[in-house]
Each structure stands twice: as C-alpha cells, then as structure tokens.
Design an enzyme around this catalytic site. Structure first.
Site, PDB file in Angstrom:
ATOM      1  N   HIS A 194     -27.285 -57.255  -3.473  1.00  0.00           N
ATOM      2  CA  HIS A 194     -27.378 -56.494  -4.734  1.00  0.00           C
ATOM      3  C   HIS A 194     -27.440 -54.982  -4.486  1.00  0.00           C
ATOM      4  CE1 HIS A 194     -28.587 -60.407  -6.549  1.00  0.00           C
ATOM      5  NE2 HIS A 194     -29.286 -60.518  -5.430  1.00  0.00           N
TER       6      HIS A 194
ATOM      7  N   SER B 113     -12.893 -29.245  -0.334  1.00  0.00           N
ATOM      8  CA  SER B 113     -12.694 -28.974  -1.746  1.00  0.00           C
ATOM      9  C   SER B 113     -12.196 -27.542  -1.872  1.00  0.00           C
ATOM     10  CB  SER B 113     -14.022 -29.138  -2.484  1.00  0.00           C
ATOM     11  OG  SER B 113     -14.021 -28.348  -3.655  1.00  0.00           O
TER      12      SER B 113
ATOM     13  N   LYS C  54     -18.004 -29.329   0.912  1.00  0.00           N
ATOM     14  CA  LYS C  54     -17.525 -30.703   0.702  1.00  0.00           C
ATOM     15  C   LYS C  54     -16.714 -31.248   1.861  1.00  0.00           C
ATOM     16  CE  LYS C  54     -17.474 -32.955  -2.770  1.00  0.00           C
ATOM     17  NZ  LYS C  54     -17.314 -32.808  -4.201  1.00  0.00           N
TER      18      LYS C  54
ATOM     19  N   GLU D  65     -11.050 -43.471  -0.072  1.00  0.00           N
ATOM     20  CA  GLU D  65     -10.880 -43.696  -1.517  1.00  0.00           C
ATOM     21  C   GLU D  65      -9.502 -44.257  -1.835  1.00  0.00           C
ATOM     22  OE1 GLU D  65     -12.777 -40.211  -3.848  1.00  0.00           O
ATOM     23  OE2 GLU D  65     -12.581 -39.532  -1.788  1.00  0.00           O
TER      24      GLU D  65
END
Ligand code: ARG
Length: 442
Positions: free
Chosen positions: A140, A261, A267, A274
């Site tokens: 979970h 970024s 970043k 992704e």
C-alpha cells in the site's frame, strides 16, 4: 482513392522481408518447373539489385503503385523486362503480405527478447552489488518490512524473464508459413510449400489457406506480450521517479538520464523514467487498435487488415526504446544506502519480527503476539520513537516475559537476515540468486 488506399508510406519497412519471400518463391517455382531457370535467375538478380537500391536510399517509392509489393514488382520489370511478370505465378498479395509481416514480427519479437536479456543483466548486476543494501519494503506504499534493494531489483528480473518467455512462445506459435495459400483457396500449380517454408526458416507451412491469409493473431500476441512487458517496465519507472524525489532520496541518476529545468536551476528531472512510465499507453493503444480492426472481420482477407502494420511498428519501436532507456538507467543509478537504511528503520518496519520473537521465544500464539506488538507500537508512537527506542522496562510492562534479547531481533539487519525462506529477502539468498541470474545471462 489513392490516398486512402496506398500503404507504401509505411509498408516500405517490409522491403527486406518482401524481397526474401519473393526470392524463396522464385526458387521454388523454378525447382518445380513452373517457371524457367533462366527467368528465375533474372528475377533473383533483379531482386538483389532492388534491395541494394532501397538500402542506399536510391529507390523511388511511388504512391500510385500502392504498396511495397507492387513497388518492388514494378521496379523488377524496369530492370529485367517481361520475366518479372512470372514472379507472381501461384501467389497473391494476400499470402505475400502475410508472409512479409510474419517474418517482420518474428524478427522484431526476437530482438525484443534479446534486448530484455540485456536489461535483466543490468538489473542482476545492481542486485549483486546491493544484495545486502537495506531499504523499506512496501505494501500500500506504506512501510511494511525491511527488504534488500537487490531483492527488489531481482523481482523485476523475474518479471522480465516471463516477458521473454511470452515473446518466445509467440515466436514458436507464429513460426508457420502462409506462403502458397495464394489469394485464399490455394493454387492449381504444383508448388512446394515445404520448400519455401524451410527457406524462410518456418517450421512448416500453415495447413489451411483461408487461415493463412486472414489471421493476424501472431501480431496480436506480440502486442499483448509487449503491453504486459511495458506494464512491468512502467512500474519500475514509477519507482525510479519516486525514489528520485527529495522525499525518498533513495537513488540518483546522472545527467545522462535526467534533464534540467529551464527555470528552476536545482531540478533534475527523471524524464527518461517518466517516458518509460508512459509507454504502456501507446502500446496498449496499438493492441486495442489491431484487436478492433480484426474483430468481426469475415474470412478471408479484407483491406481493413492493411491497418495492421502501423500500430505494430509503433509498439515495437516504443518498447525497444523503453527497454534500452531502462537498461541505461538501471546501470547508471547510484543508491543512497544510508537514506534507504534510515527509511527502513522508520515506520515500525520490524514489528513483525518483534511478534515473531514473542512466538518463537515465549511460545505465544501468533494472534496474541500480534496484539502485544500492537500495544508496543502504540506506546512507541506515543513516545515518538521507534521500537528500538523503547526500554526493556517499558516492554516488560506490556508483557513480563520479554528479555533484552528482543533488541537483537528487531534491528533491520536481523530482520532481513532472518528471511532465509525460499524466495525471501535475506542477503545470502539475494546474492545467490543474483549470481545464478548472471551466470544464466552470460
Ligand atoms: N497492402 C496490402 C496490405 O497491406 C497488401 C495486400 C493487398 N491485397 C489485396 N487483396 N488488395 O494488406
């Protein structure tokens, strides 16, 4: 009409398979005396020349000629004259495209299977390195029990192993030749289908001509296997994304697999992970697309089936890129062992070990031990500490039988080391499994 009808824009990808199939067919026609040896050798020479032209980018594909089959045949006529017209004896574009596409899908499935072995190797190497690296195991997405990072990575080696099996199964099942089914009903010419099947590396000719020209289940199977495989990769990709957040901080990827970024200088975005996470969208999309094309189609060939190719091409290149990116990321990653270990000791991850100690050392029934442990967890929570932060006296207030030995059982190291059951996370197990895989994969 020409615009909707033509497939040359995408089926030119099948040129090598088309030429291979035509050469096998021409040799067979000559061997059976259906065309002369002289015509066959002109055809073979012409086809070789066409292949060279296409590979060199010198071939002019024409939309007016509809598809790869007609483009090649027309060029053959330019090159060798009327003998070119004999190649299509005892054949139709229906069995021609079926054989081309089967050859293509068979090779692609083999390439994917091989690429997956490379990913497994990268995973197993990291697993061996991290056989004893402790991290929290989750259910979970809540801290459950300590595990080792190596064990976690080997879970993916197992998944990928089944993915490879699915591709191999599909290859074995699809490995029958449709060539010689002709338009749909077979042909009156004395062809030798065993001969062409053998030359093209098929185990046997397909037994039913109607089936041979009308099914695309082989492509559907590879799309299904690709969907499942992409789903596995997406789970690992998602975990990488999570692990790379400042909140988890379990792994780092180098600049090779991250992007900056344009506005936030701090970043490091896990773009590759992704994108791997996103791939099941288009791969399942391809599977859905082809399933819907085939659903309810009457036998045998219908032009609908020309829509079989683009989804397959897209799914195969997407998956192959995802596998390569994943292999790169897995090899590239560095684990922050200290952060992983610290996270593993938060969240009362060794509560089960405490309960197990009460069972094995004090003879409590597991349910009772579970209750006692629950009380201790609540106490620790109130105190704002973990289980190891409770004093012996505090523990004995909950159960008088508890001795100081309990502290040895509830460290994360003891917890993982104790899980020596088959398939369990003990570092000794993980090391053995990682070595076994690396040997298998070498
Ligand atoms: N381009 C066609 C396809 O991809 C080849 C088969 C054409 N057959 C036909 N009967 N028109 O499906």
């Amino acid at each position: 009409m020409e615009e909707i009808n033509a497939s040359i824009g995408f089926d030119q990808k099948l040129f090598a398979q088309d030429i291979l199939g035509s050469k096998a067919h021409a040799r067979m026609l000559a061997a059976k005396g259906i065309i002369s040896k002289k015509d066959a050798s002109a055809i073979l020479k012409g086809l070789d020349e066409i292949e060279v032209e296409i590979r060199a980018g010198k071939f002019k594909f024409s939309r007016a000629l509809e598809d790869i089959h007609m483009n090649v045949e027309s060029r053959l006529k330019d090159l060798i004259g009327p003998a070119a017209g004999r190649l299509h004896t005892a054949r139709s574009r229906n069995d021609q495209v079926a054989v081309d596409f089967r050859l293509y899908v068979r090779e692609a499935a083999g390439d994917l299977e091989l690429a997956l072995a490379g990913l497994q190797k990268a995973l197993a190497q990291q697993a061996l390195k991290h056989a004893a690296t402790i991290m929290p195991g989750f259910t979970h997405l809540q801290t459950a029990q300590p595990i080792t990072f190596g064990h976690h990575l080997l879970a993916y080696v197992e998944m990928v192993s089944r993915d490879r099996g699915r591709f191999r199964d599909a290859i074995a099942r699809m490995n029958e030749s449709p060539l010689g089914a002709a338009a749909l009903a077979g042909t009156p010419y004395p062809i030798d289908r065993d001969m062409t099947a053998k030359e093209l590396g098929f185990a046997a000719p397909m037994r039913n001509s109607l089936d041979a020209v009308s099914d695309r289940d082989f492509a559907l199977e590879v799309l299904a296997a690709s969907t499942i495989c992409a789903t596995h990769l997406s789970r690992l990709a998602e975990e990488m994304v999570l692990w790379m957040t400042a909140q988890f901080g379990f792994v780092k990827l180098s600049d090779k697999f991250t992007t900056g970024s344009s506005i936030m200088p701090q970043k490091r975005n896990p773009d590759a992970a992704e994108l791997v996470r996103a791939k099941p969208g288009r791969i399942l999309g391809a599977f859905t697309a082809l399933t819907v094309v085939m659903k309810g189609l009457p036998l045998t060939y219908s032009k609908d089936m020309q829509e079989d190719k683009e989804p397959v091409f897209d799914a195969i290149s997407s998956l192959s890129l995802a596998i390569a990116a994943m292999e790169g990321m897995v090899s590239d990653l560095t684990a922050d062992e200290a952060r992983m270990r610290a996270a593993a000791s938060r969240g009362f991850a060794t509560a089960t070990d405490l309960a197990d100690w009460l069972v094995t050392q004090l003879g409590l029934a597991f349910r009772e031990a579970h209750h006692v442990t629950g009380t201790l967890v609540a106490l620790a929570e109130k105190k704002g500490t973990d289980l190891e932060g409770l004093s012996l006296a505090e523990m004995q207030k909950v159960h008088t039988g508890i001795t100081k030995d309990i502290f040895k059982a509830i460290t994360v190291e003891a917890s993982v080391a104790a899980r020596k059951s088959l398939g369990g996370t003990a570092p000794a197990n993980v090391k053995r499994q990682a070595q076994r895989w690396l040997k298998l994969l070498s």
